[in-house]
Design an enzyme around this catalytic site. Sequence first.
Site, mmCIF file in Angstrom:
data_model
loop_
_atom_site.group_PDB
_atom_site.id
_atom_site.type_symbol
_atom_site.label_atom_id
_atom_site.label_comp_id
_atom_site.label_asym_id
_atom_site.label_seq_id
_atom_site.Cartn_x
_atom_site.Cartn_y
_atom_site.Cartn_z
ATOM 1 N N CYS A 194 19.693 -31.831 7.360
ATOM 2 C CA CYS A 194 18.678 -30.784 7.305
ATOM 3 C C CYS A 194 18.964 -29.830 8.454
ATOM 4 C CB CYS A 194 17.277 -31.389 7.430
ATOM 5 S SG CYS A 194 15.959 -30.146 7.462
ATOM 6 N N GLU A 196 19.258 -26.256 1.746
ATOM 7 C CA GLU A 196 20.499 -27.017 1.686
ATOM 8 C C GLU A 196 21.527 -26.216 0.907
ATOM 9 O OE1 GLU A 196 22.787 -28.802 3.103
ATOM 10 O OE2 GLU A 196 21.203 -30.301 3.421
#
Length: 255
Positions: free
Chosen positions: A2, A114
Amino acid sequence: MCGRFSLLANAHAIELFFELAELEIQVVQRYNIAPSQPILTVMAGPGADPDERKNMPDRKATLVRWGLLPSWVKDPRDFPMLINARSETANEKSSFRASMRHRRALVPASGFYEWQREGRSKPQAYWVRPRNGELVAFAGLTDTLLAADGSEIDTGAILTTGANEEFAPIHNRMPVVIRQRDFARWLDCRTQEPRDVDDLLQPVEPGFFEAVPVSSLVNKVANTGPEIQERVEPEPETEKSEQSDGGQMSLFGQG
């Protein structure tokens, strides 16, 4: 992993979701939170005085720098910025062991970004958000470094786990999500050892998140407006990728 996330909720929504008596930190909508920037965290409070609001858990919200520095680091310039911690091994690593035992936290978020790289000429960015539109709490760790000048630097990292089958076509890792029912147990570092909360460090169930393809605007930290979350048509995958993924990307075709 992340590497970017977003927090769009107002102070009142954060107070309600995390059962905070009062959020004394000014909150603004942040669309593109990046490493080394301040991030909001929620931790267990000192437990000295009962809260003025009945039945309210003893929790406090603080700002930390995103990029954990263990307290034993001598020179921060010679130490890498640890923005993520692998949940499977965090309790074994010297950088995270103390934090797993004593300084577990929640990181409020509205979702994260992402990049899908496999089978593409250039990465495709996704804005990954809860389908119900609510806030989400990532499992976090914090630590405090005593700087050479005597000042204290509060830092933090987000725990990650293996991706569930729905998210795996985009990336093999995702943030650990702590559900509201488990907040108290995760934050209780007095009676709950790391082994007692190990069951919380699992991928969230399929269907919790939806992945929205977005443009490359999110790649630049300087881009901080809502336009970075606008849906775009993803670029076609290569022929090899189309054959190998079995059409799994269709899982993200709705929403």
